[in-house]
Design a protein around this motif. Structure first.
Motif, PDB file in Angstrom:
ATOM      1  N   VAL A  87       0.889  -1.155   0.000  1.00 52.67           N
ATOM      2  CA  VAL A  87       0.000   0.000   0.000  1.00 52.67           C
ATOM      3  C   VAL A  87       0.931   1.211   0.000  1.00 52.67           C
ATOM      4  O   VAL A  87       1.444   1.628   1.039  1.00 52.67           O
ATOM      5  N   THR A  88       1.176   1.744  -1.195  1.00 48.59           N
ATOM      6  CA  THR A  88       2.185   2.801  -1.333  1.00 48.59           C
ATOM      7  C   THR A  88       1.775   4.088  -0.621  1.00 48.59           C
ATOM      8  O   THR A  88       2.623   4.865  -0.175  1.00 48.59           O
ATOM      9  N   GLU A  89       0.483   4.336  -0.523  1.00 52.49           N
ATOM     10  CA  GLU A  89       0.031   5.583   0.112  1.00 52.49           C
ATOM     11  C   GLU A  89       0.441   5.645   1.598  1.00 52.49           C
ATOM     12  O   GLU A  89       0.683   6.725   2.126  1.00 52.49           O
ATOM     13  N   TYR A  90       0.514   4.520   2.263  1.00 52.89           N
ATOM     14  CA  TYR A  90       0.832   4.457   3.685  1.00 52.89           C
ATOM     15  C   TYR A  90       2.152   3.729   3.961  1.00 52.89           C
ATOM     16  O   TYR A  90       2.423   3.358   5.104  1.00 52.89           O
ATOM     17  N   ASN A  91       2.949   3.523   2.912  1.00 55.33           N
ATOM     18  CA  ASN A  91       4.263   2.889   3.036  1.00 55.33           C
ATOM     19  C   ASN A  91       4.156   1.551   3.745  1.00 55.33           C
ATOM     20  O   ASN A  91       4.899   1.242   4.688  1.00 55.33           O
ATOM     21  N   VAL A  92       3.196   0.726   3.290  1.00 61.15           N
ATOM     22  CA  VAL A  92       2.930  -0.583   3.878  1.00 61.15           C
ATOM     23  C   VAL A  92       3.436  -1.652   2.914  1.00 61.15           C
ATOM     24  O   VAL A  92       3.183  -1.586   1.706  1.00 61.15           O
ATOM     25  N   GLN A  93       4.116  -2.653   3.457  1.00 62.22           N
ATOM     26  CA  GLN A  93       4.643  -3.772   2.660  1.00 62.22           C
ATOM     27  C   GLN A  93       4.578  -5.027   3.506  1.00 62.22           C
ATOM     28  O   GLN A  93       5.160  -5.104   4.573  1.00 62.22           O
ATOM     29  N   ILE A  94       3.783  -6.025   3.024  1.00 63.72           N
ATOM     30  CA  ILE A  94       3.709  -7.318   3.692  1.00 63.72           C
ATOM     31  C   ILE A  94       4.030  -8.408   2.681  1.00 63.72           C
ATOM     32  O   ILE A  94       4.092  -8.160   1.466  1.00 63.72           O
ATOM     33  N   THR A  95       4.252  -9.550   3.212  1.00 65.99           N
ATOM     34  CA  THR A  95       4.524 -10.730   2.348  1.00 65.99           C
ATOM     35  C   THR A  95       3.299 -11.626   2.346  1.00 65.99           C
ATOM     36  O   THR A  95       2.878 -12.141   3.388  1.00 65.99           O
ATOM     37  N   ASN A  96       2.682 -11.756   1.162  1.00 60.35           N
ATOM     38  CA  ASN A  96       1.494 -12.610   1.050  1.00 60.35           C
ATOM     39  C   ASN A  96       1.881 -14.067   1.186  1.00 60.35           C
ATOM     40  O   ASN A  96       2.955 -14.516   0.729  1.00 60.35           O
ATOM     41  N   SER A  97       1.006 -14.789   1.817  1.00 59.62           N
ATOM     42  CA  SER A  97       1.238 -16.221   1.962  1.00 59.62           C
ATOM     43  C   SER A  97       1.096 -16.919   0.608  1.00 59.62           C
ATOM     44  O   SER A  97       0.571 -16.360  -0.368  1.00 59.62           O
ATOM     45  N   GLU A  98       1.572 -18.159   0.517  1.00 57.88           N
ATOM     46  CA  GLU A  98       1.479 -18.926  -0.732  1.00 57.88           C
ATOM     47  C   GLU A  98       0.032 -19.127  -1.148  1.00 57.88           C
ATOM     48  O   GLU A  98      -0.300 -19.063  -2.343  1.00 57.88           O
ATOM     49  N   LYS A  99      -0.826 -19.313  -0.147  1.00 57.15           N
ATOM     50  CA  LYS A  99      -2.243 -19.539  -0.494  1.00 57.15           C
ATOM     51  C   LYS A  99      -2.852 -18.278  -1.080  1.00 57.15           C
ATOM     52  O   LYS A  99      -3.627 -18.329  -2.048  1.00 57.15           O
ATOM     53  N   VAL A 100      -2.499 -17.117  -0.498  1.00 56.31           N
ATOM     54  CA  VAL A 100      -3.018 -15.861  -1.037  1.00 56.31           C
ATOM     55  C   VAL A 100      -2.467 -15.622  -2.434  1.00 56.31           C
ATOM     56  O   VAL A 100      -3.192 -15.166  -3.341  1.00 56.31           O
ATOM     57  N   GLN A 101      -1.189 -15.973  -2.638  1.00 55.99           N
ATOM     58  CA  GLN A 101      -0.615 -15.805  -3.969  1.00 55.99           C
ATOM     59  C   GLN A 101      -1.320 -16.699  -4.991  1.00 55.99           C
ATOM     60  O   GLN A 101      -1.576 -16.276  -6.132  1.00 55.99           O
ATOM     61  N   LYS A 102      -1.639 -17.926  -4.598  1.00 53.06           N
ATOM     62  CA  LYS A 102      -2.374 -18.834  -5.501  1.00 53.06           C
ATOM     63  C   LYS A 102      -3.766 -18.279  -5.802  1.00 53.06           C
ATOM     64  O   LYS A 102      -4.245 -18.379  -6.940  1.00 53.06           O
ATOM     65  N   LEU A 103      -4.408 -17.702  -4.781  1.00 52.75           N
ATOM     66  CA  LEU A 103      -5.735 -17.123  -5.016  1.00 52.75           C
ATOM     67  C   LEU A 103      -5.642 -15.947  -5.985  1.00 52.75           C
ATOM     68  O   LEU A 103      -6.525 -15.755  -6.841  1.00 52.75           O
ATOM     69  N   TYR A 104      -4.581 -15.122  -5.837  1.00 58.08           N
ATOM     70  CA  TYR A 104      -4.412 -14.015  -6.779  1.00 58.08           C
ATOM     71  C   TYR A 104      -4.109 -14.531  -8.195  1.00 58.08           C
ATOM     72  O   TYR A 104      -4.533 -13.932  -9.190  1.00 58.08           O
ATOM     73  N   GLU A 105      -3.388 -15.667  -8.302  1.00 59.70           N
ATOM     74  CA  GLU A 105      -3.145 -16.253  -9.620  1.00 59.70           C
ATOM     75  C   GLU A 105      -4.457 -16.751 -10.231  1.00 59.70           C
ATOM     76  O   GLU A 105      -4.686 -16.649 -11.452  1.00 59.70           O
ATOM     77  N   GLY A 106      -5.335 -17.260  -9.352  1.00 62.19           N
ATOM     78  CA  GLY A 106      -6.627 -17.759  -9.853  1.00 62.19           C
ATOM     79  C   GLY A 106      -7.539 -16.623 -10.309  1.00 62.19           C
ATOM     80  O   GLY A 106      -8.395 -16.823 -11.200  1.00 62.19           O
ATOM     81  N   ILE A 107      -7.388 -15.431  -9.752  1.00 59.39           N
ATOM     82  CA  ILE A 107      -8.263 -14.316 -10.124  1.00 59.39           C
ATOM     83  C   ILE A 107      -7.677 -13.489 -11.261  1.00 59.39           C
ATOM     84  O   ILE A 107      -8.335 -12.595 -11.798  1.00 59.39           O
ATOM     85  N   ARG A 108      -6.423 -13.798 -11.623  1.00 60.55           N
ATOM     86  CA  ARG A 108      -5.758 -12.997 -12.651  1.00 60.55           C
ATOM     87  C   ARG A 108      -6.538 -12.976 -13.979  1.00 60.55           C
ATOM     88  O   ARG A 108      -6.698 -11.884 -14.580  1.00 60.55           O
ATOM     89  N   PRO A 109      -7.086 -14.140 -14.509  1.00 59.56           N
ATOM     90  CA  PRO A 109      -7.830 -14.086 -15.786  1.00 59.56           C
ATOM     91  C   PRO A 109      -9.050 -13.153 -15.703  1.00 59.56           C
ATOM     92  O   PRO A 109      -9.331 -12.420 -16.645  1.00 59.56           O
ATOM     93  N   HIS A 110      -9.729 -13.189 -14.619  1.00 61.65           N
ATOM     94  CA  HIS A 110     -10.900 -12.342 -14.475  1.00 61.65           C
ATOM     95  C   HIS A 110     -10.489 -10.866 -14.451  1.00 61.65           C
ATOM     96  O   HIS A 110     -11.173 -10.007 -15.035  1.00 61.65           O
ATOM     97  N   PHE A 111      -9.361 -10.565 -13.774  1.00 56.56           N
ATOM     98  CA  PHE A 111      -8.876  -9.185 -13.749  1.00 56.56           C
ATOM     99  C   PHE A 111      -8.444  -8.750 -15.145  1.00 56.56           C
ATOM    100  O   PHE A 111      -8.725  -7.611 -15.578  1.00 56.56           O
ATOM    101  N   ASP A 112      -7.763  -9.653 -15.881  1.00 56.75           N
ATOM    102  CA  ASP A 112      -7.316  -9.310 -17.232  1.00 56.75           C
ATOM    103  C   ASP A 112      -8.535  -9.056 -18.136  1.00 56.75           C
ATOM    104  O   ASP A 112      -8.501  -8.147 -18.981  1.00 56.75           O
TER     105      ASP A 112
END
Length: 502
Positions: A87-112
């Motif tokens: 979150v660049t506005e508040y200088n926030v940086q976290i590390t997403n878990s593998e499961k969250v990363q997989k969920l983001y990979e699964g939503i990528r086609p819909h976002f595209d």
């Protein structure tokens, strides 16, 4: 100190861990918020796309396209940043878990699909382009991916929330373990350190109580000894005081006997002068007068008409007369009969009249009346002797023009004052000359000059001794060139007694 250090480390560690985890949870909350906002943003984008393609909204076509252009970049930025855990506005940086990363990979086609459809719609220039097949296809593609995108975004938010709850539970467990460990440390130190220390302290208190009891007993003994010492000191003081008072009384008694002896001797000498020498001188005078008369009858005059030896006889008779007068004066000074017969007031009046002459004015004032009872003989003798000594000294040494004598009754005291305006004198501070300084009587001197005249110390000393016997006070003030004042104050009760004849 060890306990305090361990407790400080545990509390500091727990606080640091808690603050770190709270900051991490706050960062995750920002990411979750950005992720959850994508659901609302995607719905707004779909709604705005429908308005762009709606014929009834043809009049607002330009505004709708502009609104779509404003909404989609924000949606795209939120999605891409949350995918990376930023979150660049508040200088926030976290590390997403593998499961969250997989969920983001699964939503990528819909976002595209959303990005592709929105990109085509944002390039529309006129409402007529809406009817083109590719535009309609883009709209259908967006609507087809809306529901899957929303469902998967909800899944990502749920996963974020679950992971955050797990971390909070872990933090809660760590805090509980730290609390339990801290309690265990406190109990261990209480058992191993404070309990022996408390027992030791209890023993120390018992020893202190015992010592206090012993100290109290010793204090009682000391108080008793101190009381006995005070009583002994008081008895010693009283005995010393009594001995001193006895010595003073004995000294006063001896002095009174001495003064009484002096007065008796004066009386005897006065009587012998008057009855013995005075009578003999009177007889001599009578014999001279008879001899003179016989010579006048039997002897003829010489050629000058003078009787031989008449001048010598006259001179001898004059000398005898002066001797008789001087004898009477000495006898009267030794013990005036007016003092024994009529009291102090007539005696002082006669003294003033005797010393009064053309050069010296002697006055006498008093508030004592003839109706008052006679004073004690010792008081009368003392007052007369003080007056006699003061007046005699003034006449012989001070060369005054005025001598004032005052005898007053004030309150419970008799006050005698003799003052003159003569030359005055300097009361010497010399140890031999100034006996007044040794006396407990009240004496003073207001001289400021270094004159050579000094008071007759023996006469003043005699006055002091007489006044001391009557518990009186004596004060003398003298200033060179201004005169002398002698004051005597006697307590009134000293003369409230029957008068004794001399």
């Amino acid at each position: 100190m060890t306990l305090l250090i361990i407790l400080a480390i545990l509390l500091t560690a727990g606080q640091l861990l808690t603050q770190w985890r709270i900051r991490a949870v706050q960062d995750e909350l920002w990411v979750i918020r950005y992720t959850a906002l994508q659901r609302h943003q995607s719905q707004q984008i779909v709604k705005q796309a429908l308005q762009v393609t709606d014929a009834s909204e043809q009049a607002s076509f330009g505004e709708n396209v502009a609104e779509l252009k404003a909404l989609f970049p924000v949606f795209e930025r939120y999605h891409l940043q949350s995918r990376e855990g930023r979150v660049t506005e508040y200088n926030v940086q976290i590390t997403n878990s593998e499961k969250v990363q997989k969920l983001y990979e699964g939503i990528r086609p819909h976002f595209d699909a959303f990005r592709q459809s929105a990109d085509r719609l944002m390039r529309l220039k006129h409402f007529d382009e809406v009817r083109q097949p590719d535009v309609q296809a883009s709209l259908r593609l967006m609507l087809a991916n809306e529901k899957p995108f929303l469902e998967k975004i909800d899944g990502i938010v749920r996963e974020y929330t679950g992971e955050m709850r797990a971390k909070l539970s872990q933090l809660q467990s760590i805090e509980l373990y730290l609390y339990i460990f801290t309690v265990i440390v406190l109990v261990g130190f209480g058992w191993l350190v404070f309990r022996p220390a408390a027992q030791k302290l209890k023993q120390t208190f018992a020893q202190l109580v015992e010592a206090e009891s012993q100290t109290a007993a010793a204090n009682k003994k000391l108080v008793s000894a101190n009381r006995s010492l005070k009583e002994t000191r008081q008895k010693l003081f009283e005995a010393t005081k009594q001995q001193y008072e006895q010595q003073i009384d004995e000294q006063k008694l001896r002095t009174s006997y001495l003064i009484a002896g002096q007065e008796e001797e004066r009386k005897r000498m006065s009587r012998e002068l008057h009855d013995g020498l005075g009578q003999m001188l009177t007889a001599i005078k009578l014999q001279l007068e008879g001899l003179e008369a016989s010579i006048v009858r039997t002897t003829s005059t010489d050629e000058n008409g003078m009787i031989p030896h008449a001048k010598n006889l006259k001179t001898l008779k004059s000398l005898v007369t002066q001797t008789i007068q001087e004898t009477r004066t000495i006898s009267n000074n030794l013990m005036p009969t007016v003092l024994s017969d009529f009291g102090i007031v007539p005696a002082i009046k006669m003294l003033a009249e005797h010393d009064r002459n053309e050069r010296i004015s002697v006055t006498f004032e008093t508030n004592l009346t003839p109706a008052m009872p006679r004073l004690d003989k010792n008081v009368e003798i003392m007052l007369y002797r003080v007056t006699q000594e003061a007046v005699s000294n003034a006449v012989k040494h001070a060369n005054p023009s005025t001598i004032q004598i005052e005898l007053m009754e004030r309150g419970k005291t008799l006050q005698l004052q003799v003052s003159d305006d003569g030359r005055g004198f300097r009361i010497s501070r010399n140890k031999q000359d100034n006996e007044l300084r040794k006396s407990p009587l009240d004496t003073s001197n207001d001289n400021t000059s270094n004159g050579e005249l000094r008071p007759p110390s023996q006469g003043l000393h005699n006055i002091q001794e007489r006044i001391k016997l009557l518990n009186g006070k004596f004060k003398i003030n003298s200033t060179l060139g201004k005169g002398t004042k002698i004051q005597v104050v006697i307590p009134y009760q000293t003369h409230l007694q029957p008068h004794d004849t001399y």
